[in-house]
Design a protein around this motif. Structure first.
Motif, PDB file in Angstrom:
ATOM      1  N   SER A  72       0.834  -1.207   0.000  1.00  0.00           N
ATOM      2  CA  SER A  72       0.000   0.000   0.000  1.00  0.00           C
ATOM      3  C   SER A  72       0.867   1.255   0.000  1.00  0.00           C
ATOM      4  CB  SER A  72      -0.917   0.033   1.227  1.00  0.00           C
ATOM      5  OG  SER A  72      -1.820  -1.036   1.191  1.00  0.00           O
ATOM      6  N   ASP A  96      -5.895  -1.456  -4.767  1.00  0.00           N
ATOM      7  CA  ASP A  96      -5.270  -2.009  -3.563  1.00  0.00           C
ATOM      8  C   ASP A  96      -6.298  -2.907  -2.888  1.00  0.00           C
ATOM      9  OD1 ASP A  96      -3.698  -2.564  -1.400  1.00  0.00           O
ATOM     10  OD2 ASP A  96      -3.494  -0.500  -0.701  1.00  0.00           O
ATOM     11  N   GLN A 101      -7.510   0.328  -0.286  1.00  0.00           N
ATOM     12  CA  GLN A 101      -7.749  -0.898   0.458  1.00  0.00           C
ATOM     13  C   GLN A 101      -8.988  -0.760   1.351  1.00  0.00           C
ATOM     14  OE1 GLN A 101      -4.228  -2.187   2.463  1.00  0.00           O
ATOM     15  NE2 GLN A 101      -5.065  -4.195   2.914  1.00  0.00           N
ATOM     16  N   GLY A 120      -2.869  -2.530   6.589  1.00  0.00           N
ATOM     17  CA  GLY A 120      -4.249  -3.009   6.654  1.00  0.00           C
ATOM     18  C   GLY A 120      -4.357  -4.379   7.325  1.00  0.00           C
TER      19      GLY A 120
END
Ligand SMILES: Nc1ncnc2c1ncn2[C@@H]1O[C@H](COP(=O)(O)OP(=O)(O)OP(=O)(O)O)[C@@H](O)[C@H]1O
Ligand SMILES: Nc1ncnc2c1ncn2[C@@H]1O[C@H](COP(=O)(O)OP(=O)(O)OP(=O)(O)O)[C@@H](O)[C@H]1O
Ligand SMILES: [Mg+2]
Ligand SMILES: [Mg+2]
Lengths: 302, 271
Positions: free
Chosen positions: A48, A165, A90, B149
């Protein structure tokens, strides 16, 4: 003409009182027009961060990113509408404004592209959603529905480079391959490049022309998708492919990668993968394999 | 352990769930698959009493005999985070952006388990290591945005496990993770079921994940459970056309990698 070139890119995260995190530690990659490159790698390895740097959302500490020959300059999130590079984030909330109707947000993209014939609802339909969703707000949708809306929004702007992403991680298996193919087709047909970040290797295999495997801030293997899949060379790539759980109904737990997940603020000396590598040799502990397409001492160029 | 019977949910007059039946047993993983938008997340939220504003739920959700739908907010609060914990599909929902992850982990334990400061801290560091956050001691003092994430998702799992719940509802807990880290989390979940008798509802669209850890599998479509049964049966001889279509979309894409005879590096190390 509009090729994305990333050369020896270093991106650092600095926060007060903490060691500097070199999230991207010297990575090189190109994405040509009409090409789909799949970027895969361990959680936290810097995918990312790399993608956000390409969008101008993180500055490069070292190295260079050029798009169509010109350096990518740092931009605020708000100005991304104006650029030829679109990213599906994301976290779909980062791609969508929670307070505006999704139809209006897609319309913004269409306006950027000077498209006066397509309606926002047409794009919703293309990503497999009912047309009437245009009038609703992002919180009224399920996780997978929100992801499709973010994709529709990015596609509306007709980018020359699309970055996804984890754009389809919340969709079910049949929808995943359908939406991934759609992203591929829309990008390739318009001559745009697609950098596709995903943990789902079977989807990457389905749509990517080339695969780049990242480990702890570096690209450790790049190659044509079929070749990497059939004959993975880097031990990390092999571990990754070997850990894909099979839907055979047999209850087999996939193999875990042994050893601790390394801290990018304090990477191991020598090859970054050596503490977890089943094939480690003496040279791996002292010298970093700084070459491609497979950055591993077992595959050093002659 | 947890029995959901005829659960119906409507939001603003729209039917979201049309009579869901599911039961979770101690020490077992119940996998829930299904179409995007079919109501998997809403089922989990209903169990925790966290449905969106304006939603109405009927039917029954019984935890060891108590009907959760009939509990007063205060009693439900005690159940939620204590006996039942949830890992949300979107880790941003589980984590407070302005608090360090250490604070979020320990506050939970001190509130629900009454642990002292240092005791809570050492347990928190232990949990962070268990979900494989690198440098857990140092990570303790960092904020959610300073993690990737997938790391945020693992921290959310650590928080859910902090109070040793009896029931864990995990909504797509591994979709943000790469397959090697995913393997670790699946082993962790499986271990918690086997060793501590945790009952898990695992929402996942990944049939490989389902096949690896689920004992029972249910499949949802349009607000209803359309198929339910033991893992092997549902994945090998599905009876509903939707389940079959899901499986049919796989084989080509899911062919085993490295067929040229190369052994995967992970083999033998941890099997
Ligand atoms: N706040 C809300 N208001 C109205 N409808 C909603 C709201 N949240 C979700 N929905 C609708 O409820 C339905 C079920 O949503 P849910 O989030 O449970 O789906 P899901 O099965 O988890 O899907 P996914 O796999 O995409 O996460 C969807 O059709 C969604 O559009
Ligand atoms: N704002 C930040 N401040 C400090 N460290 C950060 C920040 N953002 C990311 N990091 C760190 O940088 C590293 C790379 O993060 P990044 O989000 O790029 O990983 P990723 O490959 O996208 O992982 P995932 O697959 O889990 O999304 C991680 O170690 C993360 O903790
Ligand atoms: Mg990421
Ligand atoms: Mg959901």
């Amino acid at each position: 003409m509009t090729t994305l070139t990333i050369s020896d890119l270093v991106v650092e995260h600095r926060s007060p009182g903490r060691p500097v995190v070199r999230a991207v530690a010297g990575a090189s990659l190109t994405v040509s027009p009409g090409e789909v490159v799949g970027l895969v790698g361990e959680s936290g390895c810097g995918k990312s961060t790399l993608a956000r740097a390409v969008c101008g959302l993180h500055p490069a500490a070292e190295g260079e990113i050029t798009f169509g020959g010109r350096p990518v300059s740092p931009l605020g999130l708000r100005r991304r509408e104006l650029t030829a590079i679109q990213m599906v984030f994301q976290d779909p909330y980062a791609s969508l404004n929670p307070r505006r109707r999704v139809g209006d947000q897609i319309a913004d993209g269409l306006r950027t592209a000077g498209d006066t014939t397509t309606a926002p609802a047409d794009l919703l339909e293309r990503v497999g959603l009912p047309r009437e969703f245009a009038g609703r707000h992002p919180h009224e949708f399920s996780g997978g529905q929100r992801q499709r809306i973010a994709i529709a929004r990015a596609l509306a702007a007709r980018p020359s480079l699309l970055i996804g992403d984890e754009p389809i991680s919340a969709l079910d298996a049949s929808a995943q391959s359908q939406v991934a193919r759609l992203m591929r087709d829309l990008a390739v047909d318009s001559g745009a490049g697609l950098l596709f970040i995903s943990h789902d290797l079977s989807v990457v295999r389905l749509i990517a022309d080339r695969i780049a495997v990242m480990y702890l801030g570096k690209i450790v293997e790049v190659g044509r998708t079929e070749e990497v899949w059939a004959d993975p060379k880097h031990p990390y790539t092999r571990a990754l492919l070997g850990a894909i759980p099979q839907p055979d109904g047999l209850g087999v737990l996939p193999a875990e990668l042994p050893g601790d997940v390394p801290d990018p603020a304090d990477p191991p000396h020598g090859c970054r993968f050596h503490p977890r590598c089943p094939l480690v040799m003496d040279v791996c502990r002292v010298k970093e394999p700084d070459f491609g397409p497979v950055a591993c001492w077992l595959h050093a160029p002659e | 352990m947890l029995d959901i019977t005829d659960l119906r949910v409507t939001i603003g007059g729209r039917d979201i769930l049309g009579g869901v039946d599911l039961s979770l047993r101690q020490g077992q993983v119940h996998g829930l698959a299904g179409e995007s938008g079919s109501g998997k997340t809403m089922t989990g939220l209903a169990v925790l009493g966290l449905l969106p504003h304006g939603a109405r739920a009927t039917g029954s959700i019984a935890l060891e005999g108590r009907d959760l739908l009939g509990l007063r907010p205060k009693e439900l609060n005690r159940v939620r985070g204590g006996e039942i914990a949830m890992v949300f599909q979107d880790p941003a929902t589980s984590l407070h952006p302005m608090l360090t992850i250490g604070r979020q982990l320990t506050e939970h334990m001190r509130h629900h388990l009454g642990l002292g400061r240092s005791e809570a801290r050492s347990r928190a560091v232990e949990l962070l290591a268990k979900v494989r956050i690198p440098g857990p001691e140092e990570a303790f003092g960092r904020y959610p945005h300073q993690f990737s994430g997938g790391m945020r998702q693992r921290i959310a799992i650590a928080i859910a496990l902090a109070c040793s719940p009896k029931v864990l509802i995990a909504d797509e807990p591994t979709t943000a993770l790469d397959v090697t880290v995913q393997a670790g989390v699946l082993r962790l979940l499986r271990g918690l079921c086997d060793d501590l008798g945790l009952a898990v509802l695992l929402v996942t669209h990944d049939l490989g994940v389902m096949s690896a850890v689920a004992d029972e599998v249910s499949v949802m479509k349009d607000g209803l459970v359309v198929e339910s049964g033991p893992r092997g049966q549902v994945l090998r001889t599905p009876s509903h056309p939707y389940t079959r279509s899901l499986l049919d979309s796989l084989p080509e894409a899911h062919a085993v990698p490295g067929e040229s005879g190369q052994q995967s590096a992970g083999d033998g190390e941890t099997a």
